[in-house]
Write an enzyme that holds these catalytic residues in place. Structure first.
Site, short mmCIF file in Angstrom:
data_model
loop_
_atom_site.label_atom_id
_atom_site.label_comp_id
_atom_site.label_asym_id
_atom_site.label_seq_id
_atom_site.Cartn_x
_atom_site.Cartn_y
_atom_site.Cartn_z
N TYR A 304 0.83 -1.21 0.00
CA TYR A 304 0.00 0.00 0.00
C TYR A 304 0.86 1.25 0.00
O TYR A 304 1.96 1.25 0.54
CB TYR A 304 -0.91 0.01 1.23
CG TYR A 304 -1.75 -1.24 1.37
CD1 TYR A 304 -1.99 -2.06 0.27
CD2 TYR A 304 -2.29 -1.61 2.59
CE1 TYR A 304 -2.75 -3.20 0.39
CE2 TYR A 304 -3.05 -2.76 2.71
CZ TYR A 304 -3.27 -3.56 1.62
OH TYR A 304 -4.02 -4.69 1.75
N GLU A 378 -19.10 -2.30 22.57
CA GLU A 378 -20.12 -1.99 21.55
C GLU A 378 -20.80 -0.64 21.78
O GLU A 378 -21.55 -0.17 20.92
CB GLU A 378 -21.15 -3.13 21.47
CG GLU A 378 -20.56 -4.38 20.79
CD GLU A 378 -21.53 -5.55 20.73
OE1 GLU A 378 -22.43 -5.63 21.59
OE2 GLU A 378 -21.38 -6.39 19.81
#
Ligand SMILES: [Zn+2]
Ligand SMILES: [Zn+2]
Length: 398
Positions: A304, A378
């Site tokens: 990348y 979460e």
């Protein structure tokens, strides 16, 4: 009193967070490896359709682009990106949503990015009569594996017709508590290229080195000499890394082998230096081997590119984040010589990649990404979807 758009988005993000957790747990339990996200993308498409979003275009084999058009949709387009692939890791968490695909795990939070972006789409679809322009959603495959799904998304036109003014990406961050957002302007992540060196000599008896060409000694010189590229050729102002993590020379105490194979990674924070550094590595390795009577075959597998967070865009999304989570919850983060294929987008249009805090010490959620015990708090999914929606709307207004 009429709710402001910011309040409305926060309230929708809170309301939809239950759905987003359901999406996340489904994806977490059903992870797929890079470029094999067939069921994942089907699931994403089904959710988008259930929200009433119909402008969908599959691309990059297991990728998907969706669009939500506000009023005056041609005015400008902003792109938001999530990656969808998992890693070849066996999950060690005893959670109800544990991976059911043995040996494959969402250990980099791409389930979080995908479910959060679904939440963002659900929110923006709800308020599309309250903004001008178009929001494009990129659900991409293969972030974890060369050449990077982002390169295929770009090849297949994800940034065309029309070209978005900017692109924003989000990544979980286990070093930052849930509730916090991390940003970095400018230089952020490294290019990463794989270097494979095959040093060829001439094997022989360990007691008769004069009759052999010892590739172990040549390889040793090469490894030491190449570090001088980092200390003597790289600018002290540009972080750069060369690490060889693998050397194989299959001789014995009394056997000089024919060849030695070395493998490593070269990382840079500047595309010009990246090219120059790779050339120097090649030339130095070849000429040292040659000078010592052997030869070196240099194979460079390009990874990348360098990731630059566009400064102006990053300042704008920082302001949006401060409005959304409060100034005290937006922190500066440091550069990293890790790599991300989001960098490909940053080579084409202004891009910014920020971090969503997912750590919770009190609940023992502290494992780093790419480990078998990685998990998230979460509660981050109450913030993630609405925050990205708010950032996108500020970009459309800019
Ligand atoms: Zn990863
Ligand atoms: Zn990742």
């Amino acid at each position: 009193m009429k709710m402001s758009l910011l309040e409305k988005i926060k309230s929708l993000s809170q309301q939809y967070s239950k759905d987003v957790v359901v999406f996340r747990r489904h994806l977490h339990a059903n992870p797929e490896l890079s470029y094999q996200e067939f069921n994942t993308v089907k699931y994403v498409e089904a959710q988008l359709k259930s929200f009433g979003i119909t402008t969908l275009k599959p691309l990059a084999t297991t990728g998907l682009v969706a669009e939500i058009m506000g009023k005056n949709p041609g005015k400008r387009t902003v792109a938001l990106r999530a990656d969808m692939d998992a890693l070849p890791i066996h999950e060690a968490n005893a959670v109800p949503y544990k991976s059911t695909n043995d040996g494959v795990m969402h250990a980099c939070g791409h389930d979080v990015h995908t479910s959060s972006l679904l939440g963002t789409a659900k929110i923006l679809n709800e308020v599309k009569d309250q903004f001008e322009g178009t929001v494009r959603f990129l659900f991409q495959p293969g972030e974890e594996k060369n050449p990077g799904g982002a390169s295929y998304m770009i090849r297949d036109g994800a940034l065309e017709n029309p070209r978005p003014v900017s692109i924003i990406g989000q990544h979980v961050f286990p070093l930052l508590p849930a509730g916090k957002i991390g940003l970095k302007e400018g230089m952020y992540m490294a290019s990463a290229d794989e270097i494979y060196l095959k040093v060829v000599g001439k094997g022989g008896h360990g007691a008769a080195p004069d009759l052999a060409i010892d590739p172990i000694v040549i390889a040793s010189h090469i490894i030491i000499a190449l570090q001088q590229i980092i200390s003597r050729n790289a600018s002290p102002k540009q972080p750069t890394v060369l690490t060889f993590g693998n050397i194989i020379g299959k001789g014995a105490t009394n056997i000089i082998p024919d060849e030695v194979n070395i493998a490593g990674t070269f990382r840079a924070m500047n595309e010009t230096w990246r090219e120059a550094g790779l050339q120097k590595i090649k030339k130095m390795a070849e000429s040292i081997a040659e000078g010592m009577g052997g030869r070196c075959e240099v194979d460079i597998s390009r990874g990348y590119p360098y990731l630059e967070n566009n400064p102006e865009l990053t300042q704008r999304i920082r302001k949006a984040a401060e409005e959304y989570v409060g100034k005290e919850n937006v922190v500066d983060i440091d550069i990293t010589l890790g790599a991300e294929d989001f960098a490909y987008y940053s080579q084409v249009i202004p891009a910014s990649f920020y971090r969503l805090g997912t750590r919770n010490d009190a609940r023992g959620i502290t494992s780093y990404v790419h480990t078998p015990t990685f998990d998230i708090d979460e509660d981050a999914l109450i913030i993630g979807p609405g925050l990205m929606a708010w950032m996108a709307l500020q970009e459309l207004k800019n």
